[in-house]
Design an enzyme around this catalytic site. Structure first.
Site, short mmCIF file in Angstrom:
data_model
loop_
_atom_site.label_atom_id
_atom_site.label_comp_id
_atom_site.label_asym_id
_atom_site.label_seq_id
_atom_site.Cartn_x
_atom_site.Cartn_y
_atom_site.Cartn_z
N ASP A 38 -10.82 4.82 -8.91
CA ASP A 38 -12.16 5.67 -8.89
C ASP A 38 -12.57 5.77 -7.55
O ASP A 38 -13.15 7.04 -7.19
CB ASP A 38 -13.29 5.19 -9.82
CG ASP A 38 -13.97 3.74 -9.50
OD1 ASP A 38 -12.95 3.10 -8.93
OD2 ASP A 38 -14.78 3.41 -9.70
N HIS B 32 -3.88 -11.74 -7.72
CA HIS B 32 -3.07 -10.73 -7.14
C HIS B 32 -1.55 -10.71 -7.85
O HIS B 32 -0.97 -9.48 -7.46
CB HIS B 32 -3.24 -10.53 -5.82
CG HIS B 32 -4.43 -10.09 -5.04
ND1 HIS B 32 -5.63 -10.98 -5.07
CD2 HIS B 32 -4.81 -8.80 -4.90
CE1 HIS B 32 -6.75 -10.25 -4.51
NE2 HIS B 32 -6.13 -8.77 -4.48
N MET C 69 -7.78 -9.93 -13.66
CA MET C 69 -8.43 -8.87 -12.95
C MET C 69 -9.28 -7.98 -13.51
O MET C 69 -9.07 -7.91 -14.92
CB MET C 69 -7.43 -8.30 -12.03
CG MET C 69 -7.25 -9.11 -10.67
SD MET C 69 -6.25 -7.93 -9.45
CE MET C 69 -6.58 -8.97 -7.99
N GLY C 70 -10.12 -7.26 -12.77
CA GLY C 70 -11.03 -6.37 -13.50
C GLY C 70 -12.38 -6.58 -13.04
O GLY C 70 -13.21 -7.41 -13.80
N ARG C 71 -13.08 -6.11 -12.01
CA ARG C 71 -14.23 -6.30 -11.36
C ARG C 71 -15.33 -5.59 -12.34
O ARG C 71 -16.42 -6.22 -12.70
CB ARG C 71 -14.44 -5.81 -10.02
CG ARG C 71 -15.37 -6.57 -9.13
CD ARG C 71 -15.22 -6.57 -7.67
NE ARG C 71 -14.46 -5.46 -7.14
CZ ARG C 71 -14.08 -5.42 -6.17
NH1 ARG C 71 -13.68 -6.65 -5.39
NH2 ARG C 71 -12.96 -4.55 -5.66
N THR D 100 -4.21 2.76 -10.99
CA THR D 100 -4.81 1.41 -11.01
C THR D 100 -4.75 0.59 -12.09
O THR D 100 -4.37 1.02 -13.23
CB THR D 100 -6.48 1.84 -10.88
OG1 THR D 100 -7.26 0.55 -11.21
CG2 THR D 100 -6.88 2.64 -11.99
N ILE D 101 -4.56 -0.98 -12.04
CA ILE D 101 -4.35 -1.63 -12.91
C ILE D 101 -5.62 -1.81 -13.83
O ILE D 101 -5.21 -2.24 -14.99
CB ILE D 101 -3.83 -3.06 -12.20
CG1 ILE D 101 -5.07 -3.60 -11.64
CG2 ILE D 101 -2.59 -2.99 -11.44
CD1 ILE D 101 -4.95 -5.14 -11.23
N ASP D 102 -6.53 -1.28 -13.43
CA ASP D 102 -7.93 -1.37 -14.34
C ASP D 102 -7.87 -0.40 -15.57
O ASP D 102 -8.85 -0.71 -16.55
CB ASP D 102 -9.14 -1.26 -13.53
CG ASP D 102 -9.24 -2.35 -12.39
OD1 ASP D 102 -8.71 -3.26 -12.59
OD2 ASP D 102 -10.16 -2.21 -11.63
N GLY E 101 -6.67 -0.22 -4.43
CA GLY E 101 -5.72 -1.36 -4.78
C GLY E 101 -4.34 -0.74 -5.16
O GLY E 101 -4.26 0.11 -5.77
N VAL F 160 7.46 13.97 -4.36
CA VAL F 160 7.96 14.19 -3.14
C VAL F 160 9.05 15.17 -3.81
O VAL F 160 9.35 16.26 -3.22
CB VAL F 160 8.63 13.38 -2.14
CG1 VAL F 160 9.65 13.67 -1.36
CG2 VAL F 160 7.49 12.50 -1.65
N ALA G 260 -5.30 -15.47 -27.58
CA ALA G 260 -6.43 -16.02 -26.98
C ALA G 260 -7.61 -16.06 -28.20
O ALA G 260 -7.58 -15.42 -28.96
CB ALA G 260 -7.02 -15.37 -25.89
O1 F6P Z 1 -9.15 -2.24 -8.79
C1 F6P Z 1 -8.09 -2.90 -8.92
C2 F6P Z 1 -8.35 -4.49 -8.68
O2 F6P Z 1 -7.35 -5.14 -8.71
C3 F6P Z 1 -9.60 -4.97 -9.41
O3 F6P Z 1 -9.28 -5.41 -10.65
C4 F6P Z 1 -9.99 -6.09 -8.62
O4 F6P Z 1 -11.32 -6.39 -8.87
C5 F6P Z 1 -9.78 -5.53 -7.11
O5 F6P Z 1 -8.80 -4.62 -7.27
C6 F6P Z 1 -9.68 -6.46 -6.38
O6 F6P Z 1 -9.33 -5.92 -4.92
P1 F6P Z 1 -9.02 -6.41 -3.61
O7 F6P Z 1 -7.63 -6.42 -3.71
O8 F6P Z 1 -9.43 -5.53 -2.45
O9 F6P Z 1 -9.52 -7.78 -3.72
#
Ligand code: F6P
Length: 319
Positions: free
Chosen positions: A103, A250, A170-172, A126-128, A11, A24, A187
């Site tokens: 990862d 996104h 986000m954050g699977r 990564t944003i996670d 991502g 670079v 919140a």
């Molecule tokens: O790993 C970054 C991430 O934005 C996760 O938070 C999210 O679950 C996943 O990518 C979404 O991936 P994709 O853009 O491939 O649907």
């Protein structure tokens, strides 16, 4: 070490461009040649490679996304994929590779280092913010701020119309963004994959709050914890209160990187080049207490622990 390559994979995250720029320019400063591989490991397999000079990374420090493009490439971890990648690197006389990603990207680099003997250094992008060996990953600060801005706007409606909002971030597999925005955005509750939650208790609190005159609630749900629509429906079923859902999706991955992400990216890109120059491989760079930290790639991909209870308790006290 004469020639190195850089790629972005998985991502995209705001600040990846700043990291590419840093790799670079720092490499050229140290008399190395640099190539860019397009579309992550897919481009490594398909030999999508181009020389990069100082000017080719001009005016990207402030841009989201990645000029090298990115992709997820499950094929890469097959023997065939790895051999094709190795052939591309050999043919183009690449002595070391810097990978910028999360990862999945690091797992690709581990395979490439171990099975093909290519020195690889990981830069956390990564944003996670779910990689070990670093307090920050490139993109996470921007993503948290983007989500927070959206939640602040949702709050206006939640307050004005006295509604319950379930906001999915986000954050699977990571509750990082959810925890940060829940605390920073005021919140009332947060659901994350790393922590069990009790929806009945949450609904009881809402009903009790309602009798005290507290009518608007913002519940943050990390996408990997539960489905926001299902949570909203359950809340309405159990409380008879009206709910609305907002899935931020996104928008959290795009946009202008924050100062913090650009600074971290610039420091880590240079640190990755330094490691290759020192003859190191299979390592990941990170930042801890404002200092560069180096761990094995194997360690970097282990499950990261986030202090969920401390933050969660504070979120609940603030309701
Ligand atoms: O790993 C970054 C991430 O934005 C996760 O938070 C999210 O679950 C996943 O990518 C979404 O991936 P994709 O853009 O491939 O649907």
């Amino acid at each position: 070490m004469k020639k190195i390559a850089v790629l972005t994979s998985g991502g995209d995250a705001p600040g990846m461009n700043a990291a590419v720029r840093s790799v670079v320019r720092y490499a050229i400063h140290n008399k190395l040649e640099v190539s860019g591989i397009c579309r992550g490991y897919t481009g490594l397999i398909n030999e999508e490679i181009k020389p990069l000079d100082r000017r080719s990374v001009s005016n990207i420090i402030n841009r989201g996304g990645t000029m090298l493009k990115t992709a997820r490439c499950p094929e890469f971890l097959t023997d065939e994929g790895l051999q094709k990648a190795k052939a591309t690197l050999k043919k183009n006389e690449i002595d070391g590779l810097i990978v910028i990603g999360g990862d999945g990207t690091y797992r690709g680099a581990i395979a490439l280092s171990k099975k093909c003997g290519i020195p690889c250094i990981g830069v956390p992008g990564t944003i996670d913010n779910d990689l070990n060996g670093t307090e920050a990953t490139i993109g996470s600060d921007t993503a948290v701020n983007t989500a927070l801005e959206a939640i602040d706007k949702i709050r206006d409606t939640a307050t004005s119309m006295e509604r319950i909002f379930v906001v999915e971030v986000m954050g699977r597999e990571s509750g990082y963004i959810a925890m940060r925005v829940a605390l920073g955005g005021g919140a009332e509750d947060v659901l994350i994959p790393e922590r069990k939650f009790d929806i009945k208790k949450m609904c009881q609190d809402m009903v009790e709050g309602n009798t005290r005159g507290k009518i608007s609630w913002i519940i943050i749900v990390a996408e990997g914890a539960a489905n926001a629509e299902a949570i909203a429906k359950k809340i309405t079923d159990l409380t008879s209160l009206e709910t609305r859902v907002a899935v931020l999706g996104h928008i959290q991955r795009g946009g202008i990187p924050t100062a913090e992400d650009r600074i971290v990216a610039t420091r880590l890109g240079a640190a990755a080049v330094d490691l290759l120059l020192k003859g190191q491989g299979s390592k990941a760079v990170g930042i801890i207490s404002d200092n560069i930290n180096v761990v094995d790639l194997d360690v970097a991909v282990q499950k990261k622990k986030i202090p969920t209870d401390v933050i969660y308790n504070l979120i609940r006290v603030m309701t």
